[in-house]
Design an enzyme around this catalytic site. Sequence first.
Site, short mmCIF file in Angstrom:
data_model
loop_
_atom_site.label_atom_id
_atom_site.label_comp_id
_atom_site.label_asym_id
_atom_site.label_seq_id
_atom_site.Cartn_x
_atom_site.Cartn_y
_atom_site.Cartn_z
N TYR A 179 7.98 -14.04 -13.18
CA TYR A 179 6.73 -13.21 -12.83
C TYR A 179 5.66 -13.78 -13.58
O TYR A 179 4.28 -13.65 -12.84
CB TYR A 179 6.96 -11.76 -13.71
N ALA A 200 4.77 -16.93 -14.30
CA ALA A 200 4.45 -18.26 -13.53
C ALA A 200 3.71 -17.41 -12.07
O ALA A 200 2.69 -18.33 -11.59
CB ALA A 200 5.71 -18.93 -13.06
N ASN A 203 -2.19 -7.09 -2.99
CA ASN A 203 -1.63 -6.39 -4.23
C ASN A 203 0.10 -6.45 -4.03
O ASN A 203 0.60 -6.01 -5.22
CB ASN A 203 -2.16 -5.17 -4.09
N ALA A 256 0.82 -1.34 -0.08
CA ALA A 256 0.09 0.03 -0.02
C ALA A 256 0.80 1.37 -0.01
O ALA A 256 0.10 2.41 -0.01
CB ALA A 256 -0.73 -0.05 1.09
#
Length: 246
Positions: free
Chosen positions: A154, A156, A89, A14
């Site tokens: 990335y 995968a 995220n 974040a």
Amino acid sequence: MINLKEKTAIVTGASRGIGLEITRVLASRGANIAMIATKENKELASSLEAEFNVKIVSYACDVSSSEMVESTFKNIIETFGAVDILVNNAGITRDGLLMRMKDEDFDDVLRINLRSVFICTKAVARHMMGRRQGRIINMASINGIRTQAGQANYAASKAGVIGITKSNSMEFAARGVTVNAVAPGFIQTDMTAKLNEDTINKFKENIPMKDLGKPADVANLVAFLASDEARYITGQIIGVDGGLNA
Ligand code: NAP
């Protein structure tokens, strides 16, 4: 109008880029936020709290460490009372051609991009299912669907995020918890700032909209998926890519 008042969201990664914009958009809709990054960002959290008039607390937590995630999430549930939304995220890239890719470049990307989704989800799933409500939104990527050379690790990891999203959605659906993934195309953040101008122009050429995306393009979809209005949407992978995956 999406209303997230009285809801609490955990947003990983974040501190900058897409995750910071997700924090801003969710807070602007009234959600309280637990911000997670590798470092505590106290000043940022206080300034966002003042701007949006909601509760925002920042936590330093390596999302790929089971121990840290378990203790941080426990602390968050105690501090906020409940968690309604988890946005997985946080992510990294360590691009390189396979023959030159070091084992740790593969392992780090899989650990931070994929293992984190497994352990962060596990840390709130029981809590959410017990409350018969929850929204889990995972950050995949167009690279998990169609990709390019130099991103074996990335691609995968993001294909894995798509897989775990679908499996978890089926496990949690009957308990009122939805699980969806967002698959951004090329979004302007620190992650893509590393690329040279030629590469960026080549990407732009291939995008039907001929433009790069902004963190807000992703964050607005996340806010919708986090809302009550999205109650009947689960197990979906939704692109935000200017038409790249049409
Ligand atoms: P970014 O600007 O590089 O930010 C990455 C974020 O992840 C930072 O907040 C960073 O925290 C955090 N992070 C990294 N490792 C962590 C760890 N071990 N534990 C906790 N937090 C960690 O990235 P971005 O472009 O906003 O990307 C966000 C997500 O979208 C990623 O999953 C990425 O794969 C995905 N995505 C991005 C694009 C794009 O074009 N930008 C496209 C498709 C998908 P610190 O500040 O503390 O380092």
